[in-house]
Design a protein around this motif. Structure first.
Motif, PDB file in Angstrom:
ATOM      1  N   MET A 187      45.463  38.735  42.206  1.00  0.00           N
ATOM      2  CA  MET A 187      44.485  38.457  40.866  1.00  0.00           C
ATOM      3  C   MET A 187      43.799  39.921  40.739  1.00  0.00           C
ATOM      4  O   MET A 187      43.455  40.124  41.731  1.00  0.00           O
TER       5      MET A 187
ATOM      6  N   TYR B 108      38.445  42.362  39.015  1.00  0.00           N
ATOM      7  CA  TYR B 108      38.206  42.038  37.483  1.00  0.00           C
ATOM      8  C   TYR B 108      37.852  40.410  37.306  1.00  0.00           C
ATOM      9  O   TYR B 108      37.485  39.112  37.683  1.00  0.00           O
ATOM     10  N   LEU B 109      38.985  39.842  37.426  1.00  0.00           N
ATOM     11  CA  LEU B 109      39.867  38.037  37.596  1.00  0.00           C
ATOM     12  C   LEU B 109      38.653  37.071  38.478  1.00  0.00           C
ATOM     13  O   LEU B 109      38.455  36.795  38.022  1.00  0.00           O
TER      14      LEU B 109
ATOM     15  N   SER C 122      36.404  34.599  37.414  1.00  0.00           N
ATOM     16  CA  SER C 122      37.459  33.038  38.184  1.00  0.00           C
ATOM     17  C   SER C 122      35.909  32.788  39.057  1.00  0.00           C
ATOM     18  O   SER C 122      35.367  30.878  38.664  1.00  0.00           O
TER      19      SER C 122
END
Length: 470
Positions: free
Chosen positions: A69, A72-73, A77
């Motif tokens: 991933m 940023y994600l 999360s």
């Protein structure tokens, strides 16, 4: 004949929802013992909560989510798991508010402490994404939800056990002991992570981050010893006796009565608390994530700064609350909110300098003004609700605020900063806006007073403060 004040009038700084002389004489529990019990429990609960917030900012993105991933994600999360806990906080406020208003404050404080402690200890034992895949974040979310329910019922009971045992005219000071739990919890939690960070990055990411969660078990045992010996609030006992004498019971469904007769107080309380909840996470969790992720500042330097800020908050909150009892809690809270507006931009601006001295200095300044609004706010909220629905009322205001502002503020800050190309000014402006709204709502909360639940018995001290007809 001397007129009685209208329900919208606010009590003077010297008036507080504390027990009458008969209630005080009926109990041997000192206000300091009740305050220490509130402090002990909230310190442990907030230690667990801030441990999760700190780990979400610097650990969980790498440990519980797929390595493929984008950074940023993964960060988004991790903060999402932090936000999920806020969704169930109003439910915790309703459930434990119901128990606290009908059964008593003490039992709820024991239950919430055990729930929070067990969930936090279990987080320290969780397998990582590399070990069990998608099951890892699912288990993390489940335990986070348990934390959310527990903390949803903790704050209201701790505040009431301290305020309702306080001497007349000292509600803000004694109520601040429950608030000090946040400072102590943040200090212990940030300090624990700073200590583990000394073992090096590899050790910290593999096992060091688990130690603060596992260590919470010892703190829970200490908190239980203190709270099990606690006596029930004398205000609650006196109102119960009067209700029994009139063959009236406590509210069957406190949450229904609050929404029917005191919904304005709940709503205004939500926005009055916005900076004390959501703003707090912006200048702690988001600042930590932004400083390490976007500016590549030292984790240890920022953690040490946050530790110093928490220590300052611990020192100044009782003094500011003592001042609030003398000049009026609303004045102190509004001054704190104004200070947040002034420091919002400089707080983030100094991060770009990389100077530990300037960064720490601004952290201390921001925590000072936030202490001014966080300490006395409990006594302001308590004044707004009748005793027999007070636990539910203040819990709903606080926890709905946390669900909206506390849970979403770090997510909103991360998203706004990313949308602005990594600049700090959108989160800073957001902080300024919610603080300005807080000033307006705190002023309005003062006018609402503490008789929003019409026709229901008020706290003994509230009744004594109203002149009777002659």
């Amino acid at each position: 004949m001397s007129p009685s004040p209208s329900p919208s009038e606010s009590p003077t700084p010297s008036e507080s929802p504390t027990p009458s002389a008969s209630a005080r004489s009926a109990t041997k529990q000192s206000p300091y013992r009740a305050a220490v019990a509130a402090l002990a429990g909230t310190s442990i609960e907030w230690y667990d909560f801030y441990a999760f917030a700190t780990a979400a900012a610097i650990v969980f993105n790498d440990v519980f989510f797929p390595p493929d991933m984008s950074p940023y994600l993964r960060t988004l999360s991790a903060f999402a798991t932090f936000a999920i806990g806020f969704l169930l906080r109003p439910l915790g406020g309703i459930v434990f508010g119901h128990i606290g208003d009908r059964v008593g404050r003490k039992k709820t404080l024991v239950i919430t402490l055990v729930m929070m402690g067990v969930a936090s200890f279990a987080i320290g034992l969780l397998p990582t994404y590399a070990q069990v895949g998608a099951l890892a974040p699912i288990l993390l979310i489940v335990l986070r939800l348990v934390q959310g329910i527990a903390i949803g019922g903790e704050w209201g009971g701790a505040v009431l056990i301290a305020v309702e045992n306080a001497p007349r005219g000292k509600a803000a000071f004694f109520g601040s002991f429950a608030q000090l739990g946040s400072s102590v919890g943040a200090l212990l939690s940030t300090g624990a992570f700073s200590l583990m960070n000394l073992f090096g990055h590899d050790a910290f990411m593999s096992w060091g981050w688990r130690v603060p969660f596992l260590a919470s078990a010892v703190l829970v045992i200490v908190g239980l010893i203190v709270r099990v010996k606690l006596e029930e609030s004398p205000v609650m006992e006196e109102v119960r006796k009067e209700q029994d004498a009139k063959e009236e019971g406590a509210a069957k469904l406190p949450v229904v009565e609050v929404f029917q007769k005191a919904w304005r107080t709940v709503l205004i309380g939500v926005f009055a608390l916005a900076t004390a909840t959501g703003g707090y996470y912006v200048v702690t969790s988001f600042l930590l994530s932004y400083g390490t992720g976007d500016l590549h500042l030292s984790e240890s330097m920022l953690l040490n700064g946050l530790t110093l800020a928490a220590f300052l908050e611990l020192l100044v909150t009782p003094w500011l609350s003592w001042l609030a009892d003398r000049v009026g809690p609303h004045k102190v809270v509004i001054a704190g909110l104004a200070g947040v507006i002034v420091l919002a931009v400089p707080q983030f601006m100094v991060l770009g300098t990389g100077s530990a001295f300037l960064i720490w200095l601004m952290m201390l300044a921001m925590r000072l003004v936030m202490s001014a609004l966080y300490g006395p706010i409990a006594s302001i909220l308590v004044e707004g609700f009748a005793t027999h629905v007070r636990y539910t009322g203040i819990s709903l205001s606080y926890q709905i605020c946390n669900m909206i502002f506390g849970g979403l503020a770090p997510l909103a800050a991360v998203s706004l900063a990313a949308a602005a190309g990594g600049h700090y000014w959108p989160p800073a402006v957001m902080l300024m806006v919610i603080s300005a709204i807080g000033i307006v709502c705190t002023t309005r909360l003062r006018r609402l007073g503490r008789t929003q639940v019409e026709g229901q018995p008020q706290a003994p001290a509230a009744r004594e403060a109203v002149p009777t007809a002659t």
